[in-house]
Design a protein around this motif. Structure first.
Motif, PDB file in Angstrom:
ATOM      1  N   UNK A   1      96.607  25.466  50.152  1.00  0.00           N
ATOM      2  CA  UNK A   1      95.531  25.931  49.260  1.00  0.00           C
ATOM      3  C   UNK A   1      94.313  26.362  50.062  1.00  0.00           C
ATOM      4  N   UNK A   2      94.025  25.646  51.134  1.00  0.00           N
ATOM      5  CA  UNK A   2      92.887  26.017  51.986  1.00  0.00           C
ATOM      6  C   UNK A   2      93.122  27.359  52.659  1.00  0.00           C
ATOM      7  N   UNK A   3      94.362  27.570  53.130  1.00  0.00           N
ATOM      8  CA  UNK A   3      94.642  28.840  53.806  1.00  0.00           C
ATOM      9  C   UNK A   3      94.693  29.998  52.827  1.00  0.00           C
ATOM     10  N   UNK A   4      95.020  29.732  51.589  1.00  0.00           N
ATOM     11  CA  UNK A   4      95.079  30.803  50.586  1.00  0.00           C
ATOM     12  C   UNK A   4      93.725  31.108  49.966  1.00  0.00           C
ATOM     13  N   UNK A   5      92.711  30.395  50.392  1.00  0.00           N
ATOM     14  CA  UNK A   5      91.370  30.660  49.872  1.00  0.00           C
ATOM     15  C   UNK A   5      90.786  31.884  50.579  1.00  0.00           C
ATOM     16  N   UNK A   6      90.296  32.892  49.861  1.00  0.00           N
ATOM     17  CA  UNK A   6      89.735  34.089  50.515  1.00  0.00           C
ATOM     18  C   UNK A   6      88.451  33.754  51.274  1.00  0.00           C
ATOM     19  N   UNK A   7      88.282  34.459  52.393  1.00  0.00           N
ATOM     20  CA  UNK A   7      87.048  34.313  53.162  1.00  0.00           C
ATOM     21  C   UNK A   7      85.935  35.129  52.533  1.00  0.00           C
ATOM     22  N   UNK A   8      84.721  34.699  52.782  1.00  0.00           N
ATOM     23  CA  UNK A   8      83.538  35.391  52.259  1.00  0.00           C
ATOM     24  C   UNK A   8      82.861  36.152  53.408  1.00  0.00           C
ATOM     25  N   UNK A   9      82.461  37.411  53.073  1.00  0.00           N
ATOM     26  CA  UNK A   9      81.718  38.239  54.027  1.00  0.00           C
ATOM     27  C   UNK A   9      80.461  38.740  53.336  1.00  0.00           C
ATOM     28  N   UNK A  10      79.359  38.702  54.056  1.00  0.00           N
ATOM     29  CA  UNK A  10      78.081  39.118  53.477  1.00  0.00           C
ATOM     30  C   UNK A  10      77.618  40.425  54.123  1.00  0.00           C
ATOM     31  N   UNK A  11      77.223  41.385  53.296  1.00  0.00           N
ATOM     32  CA  UNK A  11      76.785  42.702  53.750  1.00  0.00           C
ATOM     33  C   UNK A  11      75.530  42.595  54.603  1.00  0.00           C
TER      34      UNK A  11
ATOM     35  N   UNK B   1      93.723  44.143  53.690  1.00  0.00           N
ATOM     36  CA  UNK B   1      94.195  45.341  54.399  1.00  0.00           C
ATOM     37  C   UNK B   1      93.090  46.365  54.581  1.00  0.00           C
ATOM     38  N   UNK B   2      92.037  46.290  53.783  1.00  0.00           N
ATOM     39  CA  UNK B   2      90.915  47.231  53.918  1.00  0.00           C
ATOM     40  C   UNK B   2      89.898  46.780  54.955  1.00  0.00           C
ATOM     41  N   UNK B   3      90.072  45.601  55.512  1.00  0.00           N
ATOM     42  CA  UNK B   3      89.117  45.070  56.471  1.00  0.00           C
ATOM     43  C   UNK B   3      89.522  45.464  57.880  1.00  0.00           C
ATOM     44  N   UNK B   4      88.545  45.815  58.655  1.00  0.00           N
ATOM     45  CA  UNK B   4      88.761  46.193  60.051  1.00  0.00           C
ATOM     46  C   UNK B   4      87.866  45.319  60.919  1.00  0.00           C
ATOM     47  N   UNK B   5      88.446  44.403  61.684  1.00  0.00           N
ATOM     48  CA  UNK B   5      87.612  43.558  62.549  1.00  0.00           C
ATOM     49  C   UNK B   5      86.836  44.387  63.551  1.00  0.00           C
ATOM     50  N   UNK B   6      85.634  43.992  63.809  1.00  0.00           N
ATOM     51  CA  UNK B   6      84.750  44.775  64.682  1.00  0.00           C
ATOM     52  C   UNK B   6      85.180  44.736  66.132  1.00  0.00           C
TER      53      UNK B   6
ATOM     54  N   UNK C   1      77.467  37.500  39.427  1.00  0.00           N
ATOM     55  CA  UNK C   1      78.836  37.832  39.790  1.00  0.00           C
ATOM     56  C   UNK C   1      78.972  39.263  40.286  1.00  0.00           C
ATOM     57  N   UNK C   2      78.041  40.132  39.893  1.00  0.00           N
ATOM     58  CA  UNK C   2      78.108  41.529  40.327  1.00  0.00           C
ATOM     59  C   UNK C   2      77.873  41.674  41.815  1.00  0.00           C
ATOM     60  N   UNK C   3      77.309  40.646  42.451  1.00  0.00           N
ATOM     61  CA  UNK C   3      77.049  40.718  43.882  1.00  0.00           C
ATOM     62  C   UNK C   3      78.293  40.430  44.693  1.00  0.00           C
ATOM     63  N   UNK C   4      79.375  39.986  44.059  1.00  0.00           N
ATOM     64  CA  UNK C   4      80.599  39.674  44.759  1.00  0.00           C
ATOM     65  C   UNK C   4      81.720  40.566  44.240  1.00  0.00           C
ATOM     66  N   UNK C   5      82.610  40.951  45.175  1.00  0.00           N
ATOM     67  CA  UNK C   5      83.790  41.722  44.771  1.00  0.00           C
ATOM     68  C   UNK C   5      84.941  41.352  45.687  1.00  0.00           C
ATOM     69  N   UNK C   6      86.116  41.421  45.118  1.00  0.00           N
ATOM     70  CA  UNK C   6      87.328  41.051  45.827  1.00  0.00           C
ATOM     71  C   UNK C   6      87.989  42.315  46.343  1.00  0.00           C
TER      72      UNK C   6
ATOM     73  N   UNK D   1      95.154  34.287  53.033  1.00  0.00           N
ATOM     74  CA  UNK D   1      94.904  34.877  51.716  1.00  0.00           C
ATOM     75  C   UNK D   1      95.040  36.386  51.794  1.00  0.00           C
ATOM     76  N   UNK D   2      95.506  36.977  50.693  1.00  0.00           N
ATOM     77  CA  UNK D   2      95.693  38.432  50.650  1.00  0.00           C
ATOM     78  C   UNK D   2      94.395  39.164  50.378  1.00  0.00           C
ATOM     79  N   UNK D   3      93.378  38.472  49.918  1.00  0.00           N
ATOM     80  CA  UNK D   3      92.118  39.105  49.553  1.00  0.00           C
ATOM     81  C   UNK D   3      90.965  38.452  50.292  1.00  0.00           C
ATOM     82  N   UNK D   4      89.850  39.142  50.253  1.00  0.00           N
ATOM     83  CA  UNK D   4      88.599  38.626  50.788  1.00  0.00           C
ATOM     84  C   UNK D   4      87.511  38.922  49.766  1.00  0.00           C
ATOM     85  N   UNK D   5      86.436  38.182  49.828  1.00  0.00           N
ATOM     86  CA  UNK D   5      85.332  38.346  48.888  1.00  0.00           C
ATOM     87  C   UNK D   5      84.128  38.857  49.669  1.00  0.00           C
ATOM     88  N   UNK D   6      83.607  40.016  49.208  1.00  0.00           N
ATOM     89  CA  UNK D   6      82.442  40.632  49.840  1.00  0.00           C
ATOM     90  C   UNK D   6      81.212  40.347  48.997  1.00  0.00           C
ATOM     91  N   UNK D   7      80.140  39.990  49.667  1.00  0.00           N
ATOM     92  CA  UNK D   7      78.904  39.626  48.986  1.00  0.00           C
ATOM     93  C   UNK D   7      77.838  40.656  49.346  1.00  0.00           C
TER      94      UNK D   7
END
Length: 804
Positions: A92-102, A221-226, A212-217, A199-205
């Motif tokens: 369950x911990x590994x399936x939790x999406x990570x959070x990224x802040x703009x 696959x759309x993420x590109x590590x820097x 809730x509008x400040x967060x989106x899933x 997790x297959x998704x990530x949450x962007x803040x």
């Protein structure tokens, strides 16, 4: 109908005889036991029955113990599967999406730089070289085509057309910024291995939004590590596509230049990893996973035959807890309304509920009958013990208060043994409790029924610990070792020494009992023998430490304290030797006689000797009124009447009791002062009063010249009475030959016996004969004749000359 209908006088006599015999049996029982001891016995029996069943029975199976057959579950139960629970929570911990802040500041920087490109072109329209330099300072990478395009827009002269071109350029800038924040791919901060998720998704803040509008899933696959190669160029190319074809290369290069800048050479991420939010979400997801259970239906094997492992013991303990809970819950049916509702909704469940209730009721009934059986067996022990101790008792009864105190102490010991078993499920600990009781009884009661009392406690503890014959034998072995070893405690360390021997007996007996039960040697030693031996030794150490308190509580004196009171340096003995030396010497002789006589019948010789040392301390107040302290000449009694002399003589008993209390003499020595004369007649003054009686005066009775008593209540005080009388009578003989000594002692013993002075002590005629024989032997040794030495011839002549 004759002869059965005829009530003859003979039949009436037979019936009356039967009735009288019944009453006689009842009376004999109470004459032996007494009403108060009977009440104590009944109370003890009921309390013992309650104590052996107090608390729930624990699981009497342990890790390392050997079971002869496999153990199956009696009810359905479930056991928490820790490994599977951890696995599910990690998943369950590994399936939790990570959070990224703009990173809004980075977007604003890019926006400002791109917007500044057109403004610089407008400001340096006439000087292209300076425009190029200013653009380079602003980290704008412009190729020739891009520079020309910007200058072209800046040269527009028509205000409307210029405004439209500027708006189009600004819109392209906003679109490029939007693509950086919302497009694909999204440049994100690279993660440490500990923060990587499956997790297959990530949450962007977006901190610019709210709620809730400040967060989106978004898909990962759309993420590109820097830190990926060419990550900045890839993201810059996607954003620069918002510009016209002529500006795209310059805008792509300018955006990529702005994104470069991290110390490790990686690109500056548009989205930063929100570690706190990500970890908090992972922890919440893991905590939301409930404990995973393994369900064991009834009849499933819980432990295999052989040695119990830790995992099997965990299952056995959980099964036992579930079974106890099932007994109390399944045996009670829900209200009739709920039963009827269940019958209509789920007929099978209704039938299953009734079957479980009936089975639980049967099991609970069997359990109650088992408890009743334990209670009846426990009640039989005090009753049988009291009946056994009352048989053949002819002497005085034991003080009821001491009986009650002993019963309370033994019941407390039983309660502690039951508590130790219920809380620890370790029966060997109760062996130490039995050892404590045996040592206590061995110190308090040095003879008589102590073995029976300790033996009666052993089956009670066996019942309380739910053990068998081997355990019972271990209890008896430890108890008898302590009882026989502590019959005479004359040194402070003897209790611990005997306790050490008893602990060795506990070690051997419990090991043997465990081996008989087919247990392994390691289990027998570690889990059975060592706890029993250590608790037994600890009990002896505790008894050694609280020995003074035991003496005060039970009003007894051990041999250790008696030896201390025999010391001639004790203030009371020193005062006696100083004020009444004749009485002091008489007391020492009586002590020697009494000790030998007491040991001859198996009684406490040291107690008799110590009591004899202090039996006449009351003579300290008026020593000159007693013959042993009087010099040759007139006696003070010559000036007194026989009645007054009688009062002076008997006063030494009362004075002795007062002095004993004043000097802190142990309570066990007080009876020797009060009972060593009993209610005997002071014959010298009795006969003197008869001689002085004139005709017509009232008759003088012996009751007027008797001691106030009590009569001797114990064998030791009776022995001191006989030794005191015999020593005084023999001392008065002119020529104490063995024949005269034997005759004198026989008369003293016969006189005390016929006078009823020995009626209240438990001496037998056989013991009385042994006492008489011992007194004669000791007195003959003390008053033996001596050889007359012949005088020298010169001494005879000198004596004759002096005589002439």
């Amino acid at each position: 109908m004759w002869p059965f209908g005829k009530h003859s006088a003979r039949r009436k006599e037979i019936r009356r005889s039967k009735t009288e015999r019944g009453f006689a049996w009842h009376q004999r029982l109470f004459s032996r036991v007494g009403a108060v001891p009977a009440a104590i016995t009944v109370g003890s029996a009921i309390t013992a029955a309650l104590l052996v069943n107090a608390g729930p029975d624990p699981l009497n199976l342990h890790v390392g113990q050997t079971v002869p057959r496999a153990v199956v579950s009696r009810v359905e139960f479930r056991v928490g599967n820790e490994a599977r629970t951890i696995e599910m929570r990690l998943r369950a911990r590994d399936n939790t999406p990570n959070y990224y802040e703009l990173d809004v500041s980075l977007l604003n920087d890019i926006r400002g730089r791109l917007t500044n490109a057109l403004q610089l072109a407008k400001a340096h329209l006439d000087d292209p070289a300076r425009f190029q330099d200013e653009a380079r300072r602003s980290r704008l990478i412009l190729d020739d085509e891009g520079r020309q395009e910007l200058l072209r827009i800046a040269r527009l002269t028509d205000p409307a057309e210029w405004q439209r071109a500027a708006d189009r350029f600004q819109s392209a800038v906003e679109e490029a910024v939007y693509r950086l924040a919302e497009g694909s791919p999204l440049l994100v901060e690279p993660l440490d291995p500990a923060n990587r998720r499956t997790a297959a998704n990530a949450i962007l803040i977006d901190p610019r939004g709210g709620g809730d509008s400040a967060q989106r899933v978004v898909p990962v696959s759309r993420l590109l590590p820097a830190n990926q190669p060419e990550a900045a160029e890839t993201v810059a190319a996607a954003a620069a596509a918002a510009f016209r074809q002529a500006l795209q290369p310059s805008m792509r290069a300018s955006i990529a230049e702005t994104l470069r800048g991290e110390a490790d050479g990686s690109a500056r991420p548009i989205y930063r990893f929100a570690a706190e939010k990500s970890n908090h979400a992972a922890q919440e997801a893991a905590a939301a996973v409930p404990i995973q259970y393994d369900v064991y239906p009834p009849g499933r094997q819980v432990a295999d035959a052989g040695v119990i492992t830790e995992e099997e013991h965990r299952l056995l303990r959980r099964e036992h807890e579930s079974y106890v809970q099932w007994l109390h819950t399944a045996s009670r049916l829900p209200p009739p309304e709920e039963l009827e509702r269940l019958r209509q909704v789920d007929p099978r469940g209704y039938e299953r509920l009734l079957a479980d209730q009936q089975e639980a009721a049967r099991a609970l009934s069997a359990r109650r009958w088992q408890i009743a059986g334990y209670g009846v067996l426990a009640m039989l022990v005090p009753v049988g013990l009291t009946y056994y101790l009352s048989r053949g008792r002819t002497g005085p009864r034991v003080d009821p208060s001491q009986q009650l105190l002993t019963a309370v102490v033994l019941l407390l010991v039983l309660a502690v043994a039951r508590l130790a078993y219920v809380t620890t499920a370790r029966p060997p600990y109760a062996i130490g409790v039995q050892a404590f009781a045996a040592a206590l009884l061995g110190v308090v009661y040095t003879r008589g029924s102590v073995s029976a009392v300790t033996g009666g406690l052993a089956p009670l503890i066996t019942l309380a610990a739910r053990q068998g014959l081997g355990y019972f034998i271990s209890l008896l072995a430890v108890s008898m070792t302590l009882l026989f070893g502590l019959r005479e405690v004359r040194s402070r360390g003897k209790i611990v020494a005997v306790g050490l021997g008893a602990s060795l007996v506990a070690l051997l007996s419990t090991t043997a009992a465990a081996l008989v039960d087919a247990q392994t040697l390691r289990f027998a030693l570690v889990h059975q023998a060592l706890p029993a031996a250590l608790t037994t030794l600890a009990a002896a150490v505790v008894i050694e430490g609280i020995l003074p308190g035991i003496e005060r509580l039970f009003k007894i004196s051990t041999s250790v304290s008696l030896l201390e009171w025999c010391d001639a340096s004790k203030p009371l003995l020193r005062l006696l030797a100083t004020e009444a030396p004749g009485t002091y010497n008489h007391s020492l002789v009586v002590g020697t006689l009494a000790e030998a006589a007491a040991e001859a019948i198996g009684s406490r010789g040291l107690l008799a000797r110590t009591g004899a040392y202090y039996h006449d301390i009351g003579k300290i107040n008026k020593p000159e009124y007693f013959a042993e302290n009087q010099a040759v000449g007139a006696s003070p009694h010559d000036r007194l009447s026989p009645a007054m002399s009688h009062l002076v003589i008997i006063g030494h008993v009362k004075d002795g009791i007062e002095m004993a209390k004043e000097y802190g003499l142990p309570a066990s020595l007080h009876p020797f002062i009060a009972e060593h004369h009993g209610t005997t007649v002071i014959e010298y003054f009795y006969h003197a009063a008869n001689r002085l009686r004139k005709p017509g005066d009232p008759e003088v009775t012996d009751l007027q010249f008797r001691y106030p008593g009590l009569k001797p209540q114990s064998r030791e005080t009776a022995i001191v009475m006989l030794a005191d009388g015999a020593e005084g009578a023999v001392r008065s003989l002119a020529e104490p030959t063995p024949a005269r000594i034997e005759d004198t002692v026989a008369k003293i013993v016969e006189r005390r016996l016929t006078d009823g002075q020995l009626d209240e002590c438990d001496l037998t005629f056989r013991e009385l004969a042994l006492i008489q024989r011992s007194l004669v032997k000791s007195l003959c040794a003390i008053y033996h004749s001596r050889v007359s030495y012949p005088e020298r011839e010169e001494e005879k002549k000198g004596a004759a000359a002096r005589a002439s």
